[in-house]
Design a protein around this motif. Sequence first.
Motif: not given
Length: 423
Positions: A347-360
């Motif tokens: 996955i490209p390094k600069d791809f941004e993930f939403p907060e909801i995925l943090e604790d997963r």
Amino acid sequence: MTTAKQIKPAERVSHFSRDVWSIFTPLALETKAINLGQGYMNFAPPAIVQNAAKEAIDVIEANQYSHPRGRARLRNALAASYSQQFERQLDPETEILVTAGANEGMFATFAGFLDKGDEVICMEPFFDQYIPNITMNGGKPVYVPLRPPTDAADRVISSHEWTLDIDELKSKITSKTKMIVINTPHNPIGKVFDEDELRAIGRVAEEHNLIILSDEVYDRLYYPPLNKFPRVANIDNLWERTISVGSGGKSFAATGWRVGWLIGPEHLIKHAFAAQTRVVFCVNSPCQEAVAAGIEASLEKPVFQDQIDQYTHKRSILSKLFDELKLPYTLPEGAYYLLVNTSKIQIPKDFEFPEILEDRGDDFKMCYWLTKHIGVCAIPPSEFYAKEHWPMAADFARFAFCKTDEVLEQAVERLKALKTYIA
Ligand code: GLN
């Protein structure tokens, strides 16, 4: 504005986090991704089943409460079909219970047998619903892994190569163990346990007087060269301690109808029945009539064989693509999921993930990216592991192929874009 802020939920539900289905199904919709996530069909039930549902609505009596054990027509049809499957004459009065989907049947079984602190052995990965179904009924899940071969990241493997270590299973048994859950064909692996494997599990159950709850909702869907589905209840004396679970939704492309069943000896079924009567009282009447029509048709015509042929083709549409991409996967022997090893995808390094995925688990990020960027939704299988074992699922994504060939072909076109991201 609410004035009831202080009202606390029960402990049995307060710790539930957002489940994988309510994250990825809306995400697929929102991003217009092709949804190979949640396992539901985008095609109609067989015409005979669909028409029977419509006809049932016109029959006054079929709109009213059903017998709490299930409608006579459905129990008789199930007895006719499953007496062949279980190699014994089933009594539709006492050995078959129609449930509000397989899930509620399992809930009722846990409710019928678990006291506070009783332990239930679940194989990891497990279908996610088992765990809350167990804990809401006071039980405690105890995990034992199914492990892939050590070189699973390098080649295509058969689901049969995921194995249970029987000594490890034995090491999990305590004086509190009450039940063991088997899932075959397995979601998400697709493994169909063979007779030797089932016998070995059965021996442990016999030795410790455990109930076997065998989730067989994909029992009609197994692939050649398998030509028979092995059932734990048919082995030696295991019928006496086994409840087998079936699903009208899976059998007839009607997952929203919530018609399932439990099959087992009277001395077990009666306790699940006692619980279920106090949960749903009875099951959706018109849909029971329709599922009965489907089961009756399957006694005359090769309904399930045709379905197997269609799904064998669907499986090949996806597997060919992953062969082409050189992404290793588990080829399922049954059910409709393909577990793909994603470790080569970058996955490209600069791809941004939403907060909801943090604790997963990390696989949530991969599946999010697949959905959002590639346009094909898959399910992260860490949802099927206890939190401490999430890393075991980090490199997997589950693709469901219970879709029309056309939609699968469209997904294949989109997934070809992965080429650029494969190391
Ligand atoms: N059994 C289906 C799956 O695994 C659906 C699960 C669900 O929605 N609870 O995808």
